[in-house]
Design a protein around this motif. Structure first.
Motif: not given
Length: 319
Positions: A183-187, A214-216, A276-280
């Motif tokens: 994922l392009p998420l650091a933390n 889409v956002f990812v 929403a947390l799961r979707a992210a």
């Protein structure tokens, strides 16, 4: 002497019968049906037996406050009477009322924090919840988990707020631990920020993972998120705009305007729910890069800008 002994025996028998009669009368008084016509919850105040007796009399749970106070004194060895909100059944006897006040469960009330509320809105909600006491501690944006919470009359607002914050910490940790690879998420903090945007973008449960996808995809390509809810979030006020966005809004330079900045804003814009947390953290695998409202409450998704522009034109025609 024999006559005196006979009189003493008669007196002793009389006292025994009188004591037995008083005991029977007391037992009957404790166990006789009370006046309450139908089940009712009553808030019992602090302040001692007299205040409790008066409250029960006014609520119709007992017929006589003085008799209740006497019964409470008579059975005082069984424990103190508690304050709080208690449920009383119809025709509850004095014995049942006293047992409830000493050992019964308090009424469990519930209130719900809806998905997508801001910290300011959640604070206002907690301040309005009936039966809670004290002040609400400062809430960081996105810190409280949207959920239904049980509480009892007299619970502290601060304690309920801490439960909501602990629930968010646990839900976020769970979602982050189960996240998709690469994922392009650091933390977890970035996952919370993205989840808050997803939550504000769609109320359709089946769309959340697609919106996350889409956002990812856009984050991976270095594209701006171009999310209207981030623009509508007013920094410093903690409330979304209550009007449609204008071109001036989209052009305004501030850290939450994802039409002007790349990547994620610096903080969440609301409190996301578990979905929403799961979707992210586990977004749909999709090629979509765009979406726009479709006029039915959902969104039309597109892979290319050309396709997206056609969807936008259809949306504008519906308006």
């Amino acid at each position: 002497m024999r006559r005196l002994m006979k009189l003493a025996g008669v007196a002793l028998l009389a006292l025994t019968l009188l004591g037995t009669g008083a005991g029977w009368a007391g037992w009957n008084l404790l166990h006789h049906d009370g006046p309450l016509a139908e089940p009712r919850a009553v808030v019992i105040p602090r302040g001692g037996t007299e205040a409790i007796a008066s409250t029960l009399r006014e609520a119709g749970v007992v017929a006589d406050a003085r008799i209740f106070a006497l019964a409470a004194w008579w059975t005082r060895a069984e424990g103190p009477l508690r304050a709080g909100e208690f449920p009383f059944p119809a025709q509850a006897s004095l014995r049942a009322v006293l047992s409830i006040l000493r050992e019964g469960r308090m009424v469990q009330r519930r209130f719900t924090i809806a998905e997508g509320l801001t910290a300011r809105q959640i604070t206002a909600l907690l301040e309005r919840v009936e039966g809670l006491v004290g002040d609400v501690p400062p809430l960081a944006e996105g810190a409280a988990l949207p959920e239904t919470y049980a509480y009892s009359w007299g619970d502290a607002r601060a304690a309920v707020a801490r439960r909501a914050m602990a629930a968010m910490d646990a839900a976020l940790a769970e979602a982050w631990a189960a996240r998709a690879p690469n994922l392009p998420l650091a933390n977890p903090r970035e996952a919370l920020i993205l989840a808050s945007i997803i939550e504000r973008e769609t109320g359709v449960a089946g769309e959340r993972a697609l919106v996350g996808g889409v956002f990812v995809n856009r984050l991976r390509r270095g594209m701006m998120l171009q999310s209207d809810p981030t623009v509508a979030y007013v920094p410093g006020q903690g409330l979304p705009l209550d009007r449609p966005l204008t071109r001036a809004d989209l052009d305004q330079a501030h850290p939450f305007n994802t039409y002007r900045i790349r990547g994620l804003p610096p903080a969440p814009i609301a409190s996301p729910g578990r979905e929403a947390l799961r979707a992210a953290t586990r977004p749909a695998e999709t090629e979509f890069l765009y979406f726009v409202a479709d006029g039915t409450g959902g969104h039309a998704f597109a892979r290319t800008l050309e396709e997206h522009n056609r969807n936008v034109a259809r949306w504008r025609a519906l308006r």
